[in-house]
Scaffold this motif. Structure first.
Motif, PDB file in Angstrom:
ATOM      1  N   GLY A 297     -42.575  13.545  40.696  1.00  0.00           N
ATOM      2  CA  GLY A 297     -43.052  14.390  39.553  1.00  0.00           C
ATOM      3  C   GLY A 297     -41.635  14.528  38.838  1.00  0.00           C
ATOM      4  O   GLY A 297     -41.731  13.863  37.637  1.00  0.00           O
ATOM      5  N   MET A 298     -40.905  15.572  39.104  1.00  0.00           N
ATOM      6  CA  MET A 298     -39.833  15.932  38.484  1.00  0.00           C
ATOM      7  C   MET A 298     -38.619  16.866  38.974  1.00  0.00           C
ATOM      8  O   MET A 298     -39.061  17.033  40.094  1.00  0.00           O
ATOM      9  CB  MET A 298     -40.406  17.119  37.223  1.00  0.00           C
ATOM     10  N   ALA A 299     -37.526  16.589  38.649  1.00  0.00           N
ATOM     11  CA  ALA A 299     -36.347  17.345  38.901  1.00  0.00           C
ATOM     12  C   ALA A 299     -35.344  17.462  37.841  1.00  0.00           C
ATOM     13  O   ALA A 299     -35.317  16.542  37.247  1.00  0.00           O
ATOM     14  CB  ALA A 299     -35.786  16.570  40.501  1.00  0.00           C
ATOM     15  N   ARG A 300     -34.577  18.678  37.883  1.00  0.00           N
ATOM     16  CA  ARG A 300     -33.295  18.607  37.169  1.00  0.00           C
ATOM     17  C   ARG A 300     -32.129  18.727  38.012  1.00  0.00           C
ATOM     18  O   ARG A 300     -32.408  19.462  39.048  1.00  0.00           O
ATOM     19  CB  ARG A 300     -33.297  19.965  36.493  1.00  0.00           C
ATOM     20  N   ILE A 301     -31.316  17.789  37.704  1.00  0.00           N
ATOM     21  CA  ILE A 301     -30.014  17.837  38.888  1.00  0.00           C
ATOM     22  C   ILE A 301     -28.719  18.053  38.008  1.00  0.00           C
ATOM     23  O   ILE A 301     -28.670  17.626  36.752  1.00  0.00           O
ATOM     24  CB  ILE A 301     -29.973  16.150  39.171  1.00  0.00           C
ATOM     25  N   ASP A 302     -28.011  19.125  38.662  1.00  0.00           N
ATOM     26  CA  ASP A 302     -26.952  19.748  38.129  1.00  0.00           C
ATOM     27  C   ASP A 302     -25.724  18.861  38.559  1.00  0.00           C
ATOM     28  O   ASP A 302     -25.539  18.720  39.895  1.00  0.00           O
ATOM     29  CB  ASP A 302     -26.892  20.957  38.255  1.00  0.00           C
ATOM     30  N   PHE A 303     -24.686  18.619  37.745  1.00  0.00           N
ATOM     31  CA  PHE A 303     -23.679  17.893  37.955  1.00  0.00           C
ATOM     32  C   PHE A 303     -22.297  18.753  37.431  1.00  0.00           C
ATOM     33  O   PHE A 303     -22.395  19.475  36.536  1.00  0.00           O
ATOM     34  CB  PHE A 303     -23.507  16.678  37.324  1.00  0.00           C
ATOM     35  N   LEU A 304     -21.099  18.524  38.404  1.00  0.00           N
ATOM     36  CA  LEU A 304     -19.820  18.967  38.023  1.00  0.00           C
ATOM     37  C   LEU A 304     -19.112  17.595  37.913  1.00  0.00           C
ATOM     38  O   LEU A 304     -19.159  16.980  38.514  1.00  0.00           O
ATOM     39  CB  LEU A 304     -19.154  19.931  39.117  1.00  0.00           C
ATOM     40  N   VAL A 305     -18.462  17.863  36.894  1.00  0.00           N
ATOM     41  CA  VAL A 305     -17.608  16.651  36.517  1.00  0.00           C
ATOM     42  C   VAL A 305     -16.065  17.153  36.320  1.00  0.00           C
ATOM     43  O   VAL A 305     -15.739  18.056  35.606  1.00  0.00           O
ATOM     44  CB  VAL A 305     -17.948  16.195  34.910  1.00  0.00           C
ATOM     45  N   VAL A 313     -22.848  15.881  42.301  1.00  0.00           N
ATOM     46  CA  VAL A 313     -24.026  16.325  42.332  1.00  0.00           C
ATOM     47  C   VAL A 313     -23.798  17.977  42.721  1.00  0.00           C
ATOM     48  O   VAL A 313     -23.163  18.132  43.841  1.00  0.00           O
ATOM     49  CB  VAL A 313     -25.005  15.906  43.288  1.00  0.00           C
ATOM     50  N   GLY A 314     -24.133  18.885  41.842  1.00  0.00           N
ATOM     51  CA  GLY A 314     -24.002  20.283  42.174  1.00  0.00           C
ATOM     52  C   GLY A 314     -25.375  20.688  42.884  1.00  0.00           C
ATOM     53  O   GLY A 314     -25.510  20.978  44.283  1.00  0.00           O
ATOM     54  N   GLU A 315     -26.546  20.798  42.343  1.00  0.00           N
ATOM     55  CA  GLU A 315     -27.708  21.339  42.714  1.00  0.00           C
ATOM     56  C   GLU A 315     -29.030  20.424  42.435  1.00  0.00           C
ATOM     57  O   GLU A 315     -28.806  19.933  41.256  1.00  0.00           O
ATOM     58  CB  GLU A 315     -28.085  22.666  42.527  1.00  0.00           C
ATOM     59  N   VAL A 316     -29.911  20.595  43.056  1.00  0.00           N
ATOM     60  CA  VAL A 316     -31.115  19.690  42.861  1.00  0.00           C
ATOM     61  C   VAL A 316     -32.319  20.676  42.728  1.00  0.00           C
ATOM     62  O   VAL A 316     -32.466  21.457  43.661  1.00  0.00           O
ATOM     63  CB  VAL A 316     -31.606  18.592  43.689  1.00  0.00           C
TER      64      VAL A 316
END
Length: 374
Positions: A297-305, A313-316
């Motif tokens: 369905g869906m997800a937002r994935i947070d990254f630290l660069v 990958v920070g959080e899912v």
């Protein structure tokens, strides 16, 4: 589907977490964006006590009546001594075609509501029980991502049994002098602390253990940028363009307050100007993480660069926000999918996944050459 040709969608929102009010705002935005020529929409507010209001009571909340006033009327209608009373309204939802849960945090993103909807044998938007529960637990998420060779920050896991083994000095030697302390099963930056000395570390741990009995202590990424990407789909997911979040210089990370209390000083750059190489790497990592965690369905994935453009990958987030400032719909809007079209696609994906899963066998059946593969 009703005789009028419309699909009946039940929107579930609220919950008992710190994101209760955020969920209400997300649900209201989704409700307003839904094409009423396509959908009949029933509303079910989960109170902080864990039962679902009727559509009539939930609509009164949507229309601005204080939740506490409505709740008293609704509780009077339910026999709370009855063990199935909290889900009574859902069981008797008339001819629901699709459930759309938008209960952020506990009970909504941890697989709980997904298990109930599976028992009801109804299509629902978003990931199933296992994908939801794994992604909600930061420790399990990181273990799965590490096995799938998706880069994430180094950490140690502390529990009430093991925390005495770890001091600030020992962890600083292993992970660096700046540490982030996070409850494993919490959202919206609740219980998260930055620690640069033993006093901050001990105080952060004390608070984090109020929210979970598993606490992560993570390394800090030097000079990080926070980038976000949205994913949409089941077996062939697609990724949005990438956006960035810039928090005020006075804040050390993206806190609960600047997410939900006062976001006026937070800057969003959508889409963000980054190199093609970095964008491609983040997109691939996000899709790999989505598949490794079994998300749908869906997800937002947070990254630290990091300063040298290395993404982690920070959080899912399996049920991302749909408020006016939420990144999930904004990122797809920037990618050419409007808010209303996004809702349509999520409902279609829910039906598609339910039909797909209905073909999977749970009891033995001899193979018939005439059977078609799912």
């Amino acid at each position: 589907m009703k005789n009028n040709g419309k699909q009946h969608v039940a929107l579930l929102f609220g919950g008992n977490s710190s994101e209760h009010d955020v969920s209400k705002r997300s649900a209201h935005n989704i409700y307003d964006a839904m094409d009423k020529d396509k959908y009949d929409v029933s509303l079910f507010l989960m109170t902080k006590e864990g039962y679902f209001m009727s559509h009539e009571g939930s609509k009164r909340v949507f229309d601005g009546e204080p939740e506490e006033v409505v709740e008293k009327d609704e509780m009077a209608k339910l026999d709370m001594a009855n063990p199935i009373a909290p889900i009574f309204n859902l069981q008797h939802a008339d001819n629901v075609d699709v459930f759309f849960p938008i209960i952020h945090g506990n009970l909504g993103e941890d697989g709980t509501i997904q298990g109930l909807l599976r028992l009801l044998n109804k299509p629902y938007v978003g990931s199933a029980v296992l994908g939801s529960s794994m992604s909600f637990d930061k420790d399990i998420t990181k273990k799965i991502l590490t096995l799938a060779n998706v880069a994430n920050t180094r950490y140690e896991l502390l529990t009430p049994r093991t925390q005495e083994r770890y001091s600030y000095d020992a962890l600083a030697k292993e992970l660096g002098s700046t540490l982030f302390i996070k409850p494993a099963n919490q959202g919206s930056s609740v219980g998260i602390h930055k620690a640069e000395n033993a006093e901050e570390f001990n105080e952060g741990l004390r608070d984090a253990f109020r929210y979970d009995d598993k606490v992560l202590v993570e390394e800090a990424i030097e000079g990080p940028r926070e980038l976000e990407i949205s994913i949409l789909g089941n077996r062939q997911p697609i990724a949005s363009k990438i956006g960035s979040i810039q928090v005020p210089a006075s804040d050390e990370f993206y806190t609960y307050d600047n997410k939900f209390v006062d976001a006026s000083a937070v800057k969003f750059d959508i889409p963000v100007a980054i190199s093609t190489q970095l964008a491609d790497e983040i997109t691939k990592m996000a899709l790999d993480a989505y598949e490794a965690l079994g998300l749908k369905g869906m997800a937002r994935i947070d990254f630290l660069v990091s300063k040298d453009d290395k993404p982690y990958v920070g959080e899912v987030n399996t049920l991302p926000g749909f408020t006016n400032i939420s990144l999930y719909p904004q990122l797809f809007e920037a990618s050419g999918i409007s808010y209303t079209d996004l809702i349509d696609r999520l409902i279609e994906l829910a039906i598609d996944e339910h039909e797909y899963q209905s073909k999977i066998l749970y009891d033995f059946k001899p193979l018939d050459p005439k059977d078609q593969d799912i």
